[in-house]
Motif scaffolding. Structure first.
Motif, PDB file in Angstrom:
ATOM      1  N   ALA A  59      -0.477  -3.585  -9.534  1.00 20.60           N
ATOM      2  CA  ALA A  59      -0.541  -5.036  -9.624  1.00 20.60           C
ATOM      3  C   ALA A  59      -1.488  -5.651  -8.618  1.00 20.60           C
ATOM      4  CB  ALA A  59       0.856  -5.631  -9.442  1.00 20.60           C
ATOM      5  N   GLY A  60      -1.997  -4.909  -7.680  1.00 22.15           N
ATOM      6  CA  GLY A  60      -2.891  -5.461  -6.667  1.00 22.15           C
ATOM      7  C   GLY A  60      -3.630  -4.365  -5.944  1.00 22.15           C
ATOM      8  N   LEU A  61      -4.509  -4.765  -5.020  1.00 22.91           N
ATOM      9  CA  LEU A  61      -5.318  -3.784  -4.306  1.00 22.91           C
ATOM     10  C   LEU A  61      -4.455  -2.904  -3.399  1.00 22.91           C
ATOM     11  CD1 LEU A  61      -8.498  -5.868  -3.354  1.00 22.91           C
ATOM     12  CD2 LEU A  61      -8.220  -4.198  -5.193  1.00 22.91           C
ATOM     13  N   ALA A  62      -3.517  -3.520  -2.680  1.00 20.89           N
ATOM     14  CA  ALA A  62      -2.696  -2.745  -1.753  1.00 20.89           C
ATOM     15  C   ALA A  62      -1.912  -1.662  -2.496  1.00 20.89           C
ATOM     16  CB  ALA A  62      -1.745  -3.675  -0.998  1.00 20.89           C
ATOM     17  N   GLU A  63      -1.345  -2.024  -3.630  1.00 20.96           N
ATOM     18  CA  GLU A  63      -0.600  -1.045  -4.419  1.00 20.96           C
ATOM     19  C   GLU A  63      -1.531   0.031  -4.976  1.00 20.96           C
ATOM     20  OE1 GLU A  63       2.364  -0.906  -8.325  1.00 20.96           O
ATOM     21  OE2 GLU A  63       1.885  -2.824  -7.351  1.00 20.96           O
ATOM     22  N   THR A  64      -2.757  -0.370  -5.329  1.00 17.15           N
ATOM     23  CA  THR A  64      -3.731   0.619  -5.819  1.00 17.15           C
ATOM     24  C   THR A  64      -4.045   1.646  -4.743  1.00 17.15           C
ATOM     25  OG1 THR A  64      -4.728  -1.065  -7.266  1.00 17.15           O
ATOM     26  CG2 THR A  64      -6.026   0.907  -6.824  1.00 17.15           C
ATOM     27  N   TYR A  65      -4.273   1.159  -3.502  1.00 12.78           N
ATOM     28  CA  TYR A  65      -4.573   2.088  -2.411  1.00 12.78           C
ATOM     29  C   TYR A  65      -3.415   3.085  -2.212  1.00 12.78           C
ATOM     30  CZ  TYR A  65      -7.864  -1.694  -1.241  1.00 12.78           C
ATOM     31  OH  TYR A  65      -8.838  -2.648  -1.268  1.00 12.78           O
ATOM     32  N   ARG A  66      -2.193   2.535  -2.209  1.00 10.67           N
ATOM     33  CA  ARG A  66      -1.032   3.390  -1.942  1.00 10.67           C
ATOM     34  C   ARG A  66      -0.859   4.452  -3.034  1.00 10.67           C
ATOM     35  NH1 ARG A  66       3.762   3.362  -3.965  1.00 10.67           N
ATOM     36  NH2 ARG A  66       3.474   1.314  -4.953  1.00 10.67           N
ATOM     37  N   GLU A  67      -0.980   4.014  -4.283  1.00  8.22           N
ATOM     38  CA  GLU A  67      -0.771   4.971  -5.370  1.00  8.22           C
ATOM     39  C   GLU A  67      -1.901   5.990  -5.449  1.00  8.22           C
ATOM     40  OE1 GLU A  67       0.052   3.208  -9.091  1.00  8.22           O
ATOM     41  OE2 GLU A  67       1.699   1.946  -8.362  1.00  8.22           O
ATOM     42  N   LEU A  68      -3.117   5.585  -5.087  1.00  5.72           N
ATOM     43  CA  LEU A  68      -4.234   6.527  -5.125  1.00  5.72           C
ATOM     44  C   LEU A  68      -4.024   7.636  -4.097  1.00  5.72           C
ATOM     45  CD1 LEU A  68      -6.985   7.308  -6.269  1.00  5.72           C
ATOM     46  CD2 LEU A  68      -8.051   5.832  -4.544  1.00  5.72           C
ATOM     47  N   ARG A  69      -3.484   7.263  -2.950  1.00  2.57           N
ATOM     48  CA  ARG A  69      -3.234   8.293  -1.932  1.00  2.57           C
ATOM     49  C   ARG A  69      -2.119   9.243  -2.396  1.00  2.57           C
ATOM     50  NH1 ARG A  69      -2.784   3.556   1.475  1.00  2.57           N
ATOM     51  NH2 ARG A  69      -4.827   2.981   2.333  1.00  2.57           N
ATOM     52  N   GLU A  70      -1.147   8.681  -3.121  1.00 10.44           N
ATOM     53  CA  GLU A  70      -0.035   9.513  -3.567  1.00 10.44           C
ATOM     54  C   GLU A  70      -0.393  10.355  -4.782  1.00 10.44           C
ATOM     55  OE1 GLU A  70       3.076   6.765  -4.296  1.00 10.44           O
ATOM     56  OE2 GLU A  70       3.453   6.303  -2.164  1.00 10.44           O
ATOM     57  N   GLU A  71      -1.182   9.788  -5.706  1.00  9.72           N
ATOM     58  CA  GLU A  71      -1.540  10.493  -6.933  1.00  9.72           C
ATOM     59  C   GLU A  71      -2.821  11.290  -6.688  1.00  9.72           C
ATOM     60  OE1 GLU A  71       0.175  10.654  -9.619  1.00  9.72           O
ATOM     61  OE2 GLU A  71       1.688   9.138  -9.169  1.00  9.72           O
ATOM     62  N   THR A  72      -2.683  12.444  -6.132  1.00 10.52           N
ATOM     63  CA  THR A  72      -3.841  13.287  -5.834  1.00 10.52           C
ATOM     64  C   THR A  72      -3.764  14.569  -6.651  1.00 10.52           C
ATOM     65  OG1 THR A  72      -3.881  12.398  -3.587  1.00 10.52           O
ATOM     66  CG2 THR A  72      -5.133  14.421  -4.005  1.00 10.52           C
ATOM     67  N   PRO A  73      -4.819  14.999  -7.355  1.00 11.22           N
ATOM     68  CA  PRO A  73      -6.080  14.265  -7.470  1.00 11.22           C
ATOM     69  C   PRO A  73      -5.990  13.177  -8.531  1.00 11.22           C
ATOM     70  CG  PRO A  73      -6.214  16.300  -8.693  1.00 11.22           C
ATOM     71  CD  PRO A  73      -4.838  16.298  -8.032  1.00 11.22           C
ATOM     72  N   GLY A  74      -6.750  12.124  -8.359  1.00 11.70           N
ATOM     73  CA  GLY A  74      -6.754  11.016  -9.316  1.00 11.70           C
ATOM     74  C   GLY A  74      -8.003  10.172  -9.111  1.00 11.70           C
ATOM     75  N   MET A  75      -8.176   9.217  -9.969  1.00 10.71           N
ATOM     76  CA  MET A  75      -9.342   8.333  -9.897  1.00 10.71           C
ATOM     77  C   MET A  75      -8.881   6.903 -10.088  1.00 10.71           C
ATOM     78  SD  MET A  75     -12.696   8.083 -12.389  1.00 10.71           S
ATOM     79  CE  MET A  75     -11.734   7.404 -13.747  1.00 10.71           C
ATOM     80  N   ALA A  76      -9.373   6.006  -9.257  1.00 12.78           N
ATOM     81  CA  ALA A  76      -9.077   4.581  -9.383  1.00 12.78           C
ATOM     82  C   ALA A  76     -10.275   3.878 -10.009  1.00 12.78           C
ATOM     83  CB  ALA A  76      -8.776   3.979  -8.005  1.00 12.78           C
TER      84      ALA A  76
END
Length: 379
Positions: A59-76
């Motif tokens: 829903a926002g940038l902060a949540e994107t950063y957090r989920e990207l760090r958790e969902e490894t490997p992944g792409m934002a």
């Protein structure tokens, strides 16, 4: 060329061609799933992908950063429309974007270019769309950051329609699974394919202008000038893309680009080369039309001046005839007026031949004037 994943073939026509898609919306239309609403400046949509499949819609940038760090490997894949400085600085701090690239992304009116900052690629593109009602070309600007695990798009203007690119890629998970480079090439292809309706619209305008030129429309000069200015802007958008795409192709071996993406990029390079050549041809054609129009206008002005000169000459001939007859008729009037003053001491009044003399004098003067004017072609 064999059909690419998702049904896109290597021919001239692309499913992303703007002529076959709805008009570009003011903001990127989110795919199903929660997304931050797009305002005058903000995040249009953020999504996380793994193996070409969307796994989250933060829903926002902060949540994107957090989920990207958790969902490894992944792409934002984060799309922004006219973002604020705070949002760009937040993205720069999170993804390590170069300050110069961030500064460029904050302001529009950048020239198309491709720059590499470490493992991040920064691309500036000029998109275009043809507006049928005013018969004008509208230009938008798109900045793209491509990193190892992220793609950031910063859009200034209504074009291009990135929501169509996102839907297209999400419908081809095997292509999207190739990573951020696949998204970049898809965006490049969408921008280049968006030029096709512009080329068609401009070609139609040039055909209309040619008709107006030979019809003598007085407003055509302004239309030629305005369209020429648009073609200069169009050249600035398309010509740098040729060098940019060849630069990307030159790095295939160094950056171990996937073979499918290599074919993809070569196809985009073919398209942009073709578009660039058409735009160069349009500029040349408009220059020639402007020259022809100037020649026709000069000829028309010369014809009008010649007609005025002929009318003036005919009027002058008439004036000379009128003046000649006026002078001839004035002579007897002058003689008659002198002898009509009734002075007491006028020798001719008591002279026997006074009257015949006056009549003869009038006749001699009139005949003399007639002969003089006739010899000078006044009569």
């Amino acid at each position: 060329m064999a059909e690419r994943p998702g049904g896109r073939n290597g021919g001239r026509r692309s499913v992303w061609r703007r002529a076959q898609t709805p008009p570009a919306p003011a903001a990127e239309t989110p795919s199903p799933g929660p997304a931050e609403p797009a305002g005058p400046a903000g995040v249009v949509q953020a999504a996380l992908y793994r193996d070409g499949v969307r796994v989250s819609s933060p829903a926002g940038l902060a949540e994107t950063y957090r989920e990207l760090r958790e969902e490894t490997p992944g792409m934002a894949w984060i799309g922004l429309a006219r973002p604020t400085a705070a949002q760009l600085h937040s993205l720069a701090a999170e993804f390590g974007l170069h300050p110069l690239a961030v500064e460029d992304a904050m302001e529009a009116h950048q020239r198309p270019k491709l720059e590499r900052y470490g493992d991040t690629l920064f691309v500036v593109l000029r998109a275009a769309r043809y507006l049928d009602a005013p018969e004008e070309v509208d230009f938008g600007e798109l900045h793209v950051f491509v990193g190892p695990d992220f793609v950031l798009t910063v859009r200034h203007g209504a074009a291009p329609d990135l929501s169509a690119v996102r839907r297209r890629m999400e419908g081809s998970p095997e292509l999207l699974g190739l990573g951020p480079e696949a998204v970049l090439y898809a965006i490049l292809d969408a921008v280049v394919d968006g030029y096709a309706p512009v080329v068609a619209g401009v070609q139609n305008d040039i055909d209309e202008i040619e008709t107006e030129v030979f019809r003598g429309d007085p407003a055509v000069s302004r239309r030629i000038y305005e369209l020429s200015r648009e073609m200069v802007e169009f050249q600035r958008a398309t010509r740098p893309l040729v060098g940019m795409l060849h630069g990307l192709m030159a790095g295939f071996a160094k950056y171990e680009t996937d073979e499918e993406l290599q074919r993809y990029l070569r196809d985009v390079a073919d398209h942009v080369t073709h578009i660039s050549e058409r735009v160069d041809g349009f500029r040349q054609a408009l220059t020639e039309i402007l020259t022809v129009n100037a020649t026709l206008v000069t000829q028309q002005q010369n014809a009008e001046m010649r007609a005025l000169a002929e009318a003036g000459f005919e009027q002058n001939e008439e004036v000379k005839k009128i003046s000649s007859w006026a002078a001839i008729l004035f002579a007897p009037t002058l003689v008659g007026t002198i002898y009509g003053m009734n002075f007491t001491h006028m020798p001719e009044l008591s002279w026997t031949f006074g009257y015949p003399f006056a009549i003869g004098l009038m006749g001699v003067v009139c005949v003399s004037l007639y002969v003089i004017f006739k010899r000078r072609d006044w009569l």
